[in-house]
Design an enzyme around this catalytic site. Sequence first.
Site, PDB file in Angstrom:
ATOM      1  N   GLY A   1      -1.500  -5.876   6.019  1.00  0.00           N
ATOM      2  CA  GLY A   1      -0.682  -6.079   7.219  1.00  0.00           C
ATOM      3  C   GLY A   1       0.772  -6.388   6.940  1.00  0.00           C
ATOM      4  O   GLY A   1       1.478  -6.899   7.819  1.00  0.00           O
ATOM      5  N   SER A   2       1.260  -6.047   5.732  1.00  0.00           N
ATOM      6  CA  SER A   2       2.687  -6.303   5.485  1.00  0.00           C
ATOM      7  C   SER A   2       3.558  -5.405   6.369  1.00  0.00           C
ATOM      8  O   SER A   2       4.669  -5.784   6.742  1.00  0.00           O
ATOM      9  CB  SER A   2       3.032  -6.121   4.002  1.00  0.00           C
ATOM     10  OG  SER A   2       2.825  -4.790   3.615  1.00  0.00           O
TER      11      SER A   2
ATOM     12  N   LEU B   1      -9.345   8.146  10.155  1.00  0.00           N
ATOM     13  CA  LEU B   1      -8.982   9.242  11.060  1.00  0.00           C
ATOM     14  C   LEU B   1      -9.249   8.774  12.491  1.00  0.00           C
ATOM     15  O   LEU B   1     -10.224   8.072  12.746  1.00  0.00           O
ATOM     16  CB  LEU B   1      -9.872  10.436  10.721  1.00  0.00           C
ATOM     17  CG  LEU B   1      -9.324  11.833  10.963  1.00  0.00           C
ATOM     18  CD1 LEU B   1      -7.975  12.035  10.292  1.00  0.00           C
ATOM     19  CD2 LEU B   1     -10.326  12.862  10.440  1.00  0.00           C
TER      20      LEU B   1
ATOM     21  N   HIS C   1       3.671   7.224   6.203  1.00  0.00           N
ATOM     22  CA  HIS C   1       2.965   7.682   5.010  1.00  0.00           C
ATOM     23  C   HIS C   1       3.852   7.402   3.794  1.00  0.00           C
ATOM     24  O   HIS C   1       5.055   7.684   3.838  1.00  0.00           O
ATOM     25  CB  HIS C   1       2.686   9.187   5.127  1.00  0.00           C
ATOM     26  CG  HIS C   1       2.028   9.756   3.903  1.00  0.00           C
ATOM     27  ND1 HIS C   1       0.708   9.516   3.607  1.00  0.00           N
ATOM     28  CD2 HIS C   1       2.532  10.513   2.892  1.00  0.00           C
ATOM     29  CE1 HIS C   1       0.416  10.118   2.454  1.00  0.00           C
ATOM     30  NE2 HIS C   1       1.493  10.724   2.005  1.00  0.00           N
TER      31      HIS C   1
ATOM     32  N   GLU D   1      10.098   2.048   3.544  1.00  0.00           N
ATOM     33  CA  GLU D   1       9.240   1.984   4.741  1.00  0.00           C
ATOM     34  C   GLU D   1       9.695   0.860   5.659  1.00  0.00           C
ATOM     35  O   GLU D   1       9.734   1.024   6.883  1.00  0.00           O
ATOM     36  CB  GLU D   1       7.779   1.699   4.358  1.00  0.00           C
ATOM     37  CG  GLU D   1       7.067   2.832   3.680  1.00  0.00           C
ATOM     38  CD  GLU D   1       5.605   2.474   3.397  1.00  0.00           C
ATOM     39  OE1 GLU D   1       4.990   1.709   4.165  1.00  0.00           O
ATOM     40  OE2 GLU D   1       5.079   2.950   2.380  1.00  0.00           O
TER      41      GLU D   1
END
Length: 208
Positions: free
Chosen positions: A15-16, A95, A110, A180
């Site tokens: 959960g970073s 998915l 991603h 990110e």
Amino acid sequence: MPQPLSLAVLLSGSGSTLQNLIDRIDDGSLNARVVCVIGSRADAYGLERARKRDIPAVLVARKEFADTQSFSNAVWSEIRKHNVDLVVMAGFMCLLEIPDDFENRVVNVHPGLIPAFCGKGMYGHHVHEAVIAYGAKLSGCTVHFANAKYDEGPIIMQASVPVLDDDTPDSLAERVQLKEREIYPQAIQLIAEGRVTIEGRRVHIRPA
Ligand code: GAR
């Protein structure tokens, strides 16, 4: 200032990514609020992070479901308990089928430059291992709209980092994750500002 964007965050791990979004909301650079967090694994620490902030957090354990469809139905029935504008995958390793009314309202990050090093089995450290083994000189991260296939929807933003001679998967992951942390909240903020439009596979960002 428009209304904050209501986010549902889906995660499977530490959960970073969620924490970074919460921090960006706190510092005022992301006009959003996290209205629910859904974890796909009981040991996902991200659920704990949410509870610490009094964000409703529920477990929908992937292993309890026989197929993608029944799992997806359970996830959406949790999401629909809240008034959600955007679903944010944050290290979500499952998915998910996406109902019509949420088409182009689910985003993912991603840890690679799509369309390279992505697809089934390519997540987390597997991506960094593959990039190093291939000998690529650049890697990075991709924020994209999610569809019902792995890493396939229209790309919103990408950022690159060099791959260094002495990189390990961990050192490369760290460099990619710094990017990110920058571009995921930026991309969500652009959506919050209503500046993102989609034309086929191409995402256009209207200047401020
Ligand atoms: C992130 O680095 C994200 O890019 C990756 O998992 C990590 C989650 O970290 N996601 C994927 O590989 C999705 N295909 P976190 O659990 O600490 O947020």
